[in-house]
Design a protein around this motif. Sequence first.
Motif, PDB file in Angstrom:
ATOM      1  N   ARG A  20       5.179   7.214   4.592  1.00 32.47           N
ATOM      2  CA  ARG A  20       5.460   5.958   3.896  1.00 32.47           C
ATOM      3  C   ARG A  20       6.817   5.407   4.319  1.00 32.47           C
ATOM      4  NH1 ARG A  20       5.284   7.748  -2.015  1.00 32.47           N
ATOM      5  NH2 ARG A  20       5.662   5.541  -2.467  1.00 32.47           N
ATOM      6  N   VAL A  21       7.818   6.275   4.370  1.00 32.85           N
ATOM      7  CA  VAL A  21       9.171   5.846   4.758  1.00 32.85           C
ATOM      8  C   VAL A  21       9.200   5.397   6.210  1.00 32.85           C
ATOM      9  CG1 VAL A  21      11.537   6.654   5.132  1.00 32.85           C
ATOM     10  CG2 VAL A  21      10.336   7.237   3.004  1.00 32.85           C
ATOM     11  N   LEU A  22       8.606   6.174   7.104  1.00 26.24           N
ATOM     12  CA  LEU A  22       8.683   5.839   8.526  1.00 26.24           C
ATOM     13  C   LEU A  22       7.831   4.620   8.877  1.00 26.24           C
ATOM     14  CD1 LEU A  22       8.793   9.402  10.080  1.00 26.24           C
ATOM     15  CD2 LEU A  22      10.684   7.869   9.518  1.00 26.24           C
ATOM     16  N   ASP A  24      13.720   7.202  -4.732  1.00 29.54           N
ATOM     17  CA  ASP A  24      14.372   6.793  -3.484  1.00 29.54           C
ATOM     18  C   ASP A  24      13.367   6.124  -2.537  1.00 29.54           C
ATOM     19  OD1 ASP A  24      16.609   7.923  -4.557  1.00 29.54           O
ATOM     20  OD2 ASP A  24      16.702   9.616  -3.164  1.00 29.54           O
ATOM     21  N   VAL A  25      12.167   6.693  -2.458  1.00 29.43           N
ATOM     22  CA  VAL A  25      11.131   6.113  -1.601  1.00 29.43           C
ATOM     23  C   VAL A  25      10.756   4.726  -2.106  1.00 29.43           C
ATOM     24  CG1 VAL A  25       8.748   6.348  -0.782  1.00 29.43           C
ATOM     25  CG2 VAL A  25      10.236   8.365  -0.876  1.00 29.43           C
ATOM     26  N   LEU A  75      11.220   1.171  -0.082  1.00 31.10           N
ATOM     27  CA  LEU A  75      10.099   0.287   0.227  1.00 31.10           C
ATOM     28  C   LEU A  75      10.258  -1.083  -0.420  1.00 31.10           C
ATOM     29  CD1 LEU A  75       7.227   2.897   0.182  1.00 31.10           C
ATOM     30  CD2 LEU A  75       8.165   1.711   2.167  1.00 31.10           C
ATOM     31  N   THR A  76      10.946  -1.156  -1.530  1.00 31.41           N
ATOM     32  CA  THR A  76      11.288  -2.464  -2.110  1.00 31.41           C
ATOM     33  C   THR A  76      12.203  -3.226  -1.168  1.00 31.41           C
ATOM     34  OG1 THR A  76      11.027  -1.627  -4.374  1.00 31.41           O
ATOM     35  CG2 THR A  76      12.381  -3.611  -4.079  1.00 31.41           C
ATOM     36  N   TRP A  77      13.164  -2.520  -0.590  1.00 32.04           N
ATOM     37  CA  TRP A  77      14.066  -3.128   0.390  1.00 32.04           C
ATOM     38  C   TRP A  77      13.291  -3.560   1.636  1.00 32.04           C
ATOM     39  CZ3 TRP A  77      15.478  -1.282   5.303  1.00 32.04           C
ATOM     40  CH2 TRP A  77      16.560  -1.935   5.916  1.00 32.04           C
ATOM     41  N   VAL A  78      12.369  -2.731   2.101  1.00 31.94           N
ATOM     42  CA  VAL A  78      11.540  -3.080   3.253  1.00 31.94           C
ATOM     43  C   VAL A  78      10.745  -4.347   2.958  1.00 31.94           C
ATOM     44  CG1 VAL A  78       9.572  -2.366   4.685  1.00 31.94           C
ATOM     45  CG2 VAL A  78      11.381  -0.727   4.146  1.00 31.94           C
ATOM     46  N   ALA A  79      10.142  -4.420   1.770  1.00 33.63           N
ATOM     47  CA  ALA A  79       9.356  -5.602   1.402  1.00 33.63           C
ATOM     48  C   ALA A  79      10.209  -6.861   1.471  1.00 33.63           C
ATOM     49  CB  ALA A  79       8.771  -5.424   0.004  1.00 33.63           C
ATOM     50  N   GLU A  83       0.822  -1.201   0.000  1.00 31.45           N
ATOM     51  CA  GLU A  83       0.000   0.000   0.000  1.00 31.45           C
ATOM     52  C   GLU A  83       0.864   1.262   0.000  1.00 31.45           C
ATOM     53  OE1 GLU A  83      -3.432   2.583   0.654  1.00 31.45           O
ATOM     54  OE2 GLU A  83      -3.337   0.490   0.021  1.00 31.45           O
ATOM     55  N   HIS A  84       1.889   1.286   0.822  1.00 30.74           N
ATOM     56  CA  HIS A  84       2.744   2.462   0.892  1.00 30.74           C
ATOM     57  C   HIS A  84       3.643   2.586  -0.335  1.00 30.74           C
ATOM     58  CE1 HIS A  84       1.457   2.449   5.130  1.00 30.74           C
ATOM     59  NE2 HIS A  84       1.580   3.744   4.996  1.00 30.74           N
ATOM     60  N   ALA A  85       4.003   1.461  -0.942  1.00 29.53           N
ATOM     61  CA  ALA A  85       4.799   1.516  -2.168  1.00 29.53           C
ATOM     62  C   ALA A  85       4.005   2.148  -3.297  1.00 29.53           C
ATOM     63  CB  ALA A  85       5.270   0.113  -2.553  1.00 29.53           C
ATOM     64  N   ASP A  86       2.698   1.875  -3.340  1.00 29.50           N
ATOM     65  CA  ASP A  86       1.856   2.500  -4.362  1.00 29.50           C
ATOM     66  C   ASP A  86       1.777   4.005  -4.157  1.00 29.50           C
ATOM     67  OD1 ASP A  86       1.420   0.052  -5.478  1.00 29.50           O
ATOM     68  OD2 ASP A  86      -0.543  -0.256  -4.544  1.00 29.50           O
ATOM     69  N   GLY A  87       1.804   4.440  -2.895  1.00 32.90           N
ATOM     70  CA  GLY A  87       1.900   5.854  -2.593  1.00 32.90           C
ATOM     71  C   GLY A  87       0.628   6.651  -2.677  1.00 32.90           C
ATOM     72  N   GLU A  88      -0.421   6.088  -3.215  1.00 29.45           N
ATOM     73  CA  GLU A  88      -1.654   6.837  -3.424  1.00 29.45           C
ATOM     74  C   GLU A  88      -2.262   7.254  -2.091  1.00 29.45           C
ATOM     75  OE1 GLU A  88      -4.082   8.784  -5.947  1.00 29.45           O
ATOM     76  OE2 GLU A  88      -2.494   7.430  -6.599  1.00 29.45           O
ATOM     77  N   GLY A  89      -2.390   8.566  -1.882  1.00 31.37           N
ATOM     78  CA  GLY A  89      -3.050   9.079  -0.692  1.00 31.37           C
ATOM     79  C   GLY A  89      -2.210   9.081   0.569  1.00 31.37           C
ATOM     80  N   HIS A  90      -0.902   8.808   0.462  1.00 30.57           N
ATOM     81  CA  HIS A  90      -0.038   8.775   1.645  1.00 30.57           C
ATOM     82  C   HIS A  90       1.106   9.770   1.472  1.00 30.57           C
ATOM     83  CE1 HIS A  90      -2.110   5.213   3.050  1.00 30.57           C
ATOM     84  NE2 HIS A  90      -1.917   4.651   1.870  1.00 30.57           N
ATOM     85  N   LEU A  91       1.408  10.507   2.519  1.00 33.84           N
ATOM     86  CA  LEU A  91       2.545  11.417   2.494  1.00 33.84           C
ATOM     87  C   LEU A  91       3.837  10.615   2.492  1.00 33.84           C
ATOM     88  CD1 LEU A  91       1.278  14.087   5.047  1.00 33.84           C
ATOM     89  CD2 LEU A  91       1.341  14.268   2.560  1.00 33.84           C
ATOM     90  N   ALA A  92       4.836  11.119   1.759  1.00 33.33           N
ATOM     91  CA  ALA A  92       6.078  10.363   1.572  1.00 33.33           C
ATOM     92  C   ALA A  92       6.792  10.096   2.889  1.00 33.33           C
ATOM     93  CB  ALA A  92       7.000  11.113   0.608  1.00 33.33           C
ATOM     94  N   ASP A  93       6.817  11.076   3.805  1.00 30.72           N
ATOM     95  CA  ASP A  93       7.530  10.841   5.061  1.00 30.72           C
ATOM     96  C   ASP A  93       6.872   9.717   5.860  1.00 30.72           C
ATOM     97  OD1 ASP A  93       5.262  12.201   6.029  1.00 30.72           O
ATOM     98  OD2 ASP A  93       6.370  14.016   6.506  1.00 30.72           O
TER      99      ASP A  93
END
Length: 199
Positions: free
Chosen positions: A118-120, A176-177, A181-185, A106-116
């Motif tokens: 998503r990273v945190l 970068d984000v 998130l690929t690394w997190v996955a 969900e966070h990798a898609d980024g839709e509707g989420h602030l970048a900071d």
Amino acid sequence: MAELAAALAHPALPYPAAGLELFVYGAGFAARPSALAGYLLDLNTGPDLPEKVSFDPDGAAPFWYVIDRSVAARAGLRLHGRPAHEVIAEPDRRDLLRALRASVREHADGEGHLADNRVLNGCRSVVFCRTGRWTAKRRAGRAVAETDPAFRPLIEAALAGYDRPRRAARPLPTADVRAFLTWVAARVEESARENEGPR
């Protein structure tokens, strides 16, 4: 539930923070591990949150609620009544890891989420997979920045942005984000494989 939502909704009840995210569960549901959303009320309200009032969990993405119940079961603070860990069951580990996978997607898609955020959130997932404990986003960000210096500039930028008002959040480099998130996955997948054990 409708009366409760109306009483708590901004601006009827003004919020000094970005807002309130409230989930109400039936006691019987909360007492059993579940991979379902299962709420009676899902309320988002406040000056910086998009308004949401839902009384029907059907069709809701369950991973948000599975993760939140795990956080509450492990680290919930009692405002009234019995301690949180006595009334909210910890989700099954496999269900929780499935929820983490879905959260990262969900966070990798980024839709509707602030970048900071998503990273945190990604940092918090990594720290959970490594330690089995839920950690506040800022603390998780600092921990991952310390152990994985390749991502330190991105995480430090996310931490600086997270401290700003939500309306003034700064964008972060999209590539970068996504790479982070690929690394997190991959870290979540490693944890899931370890949880499954030998076949």
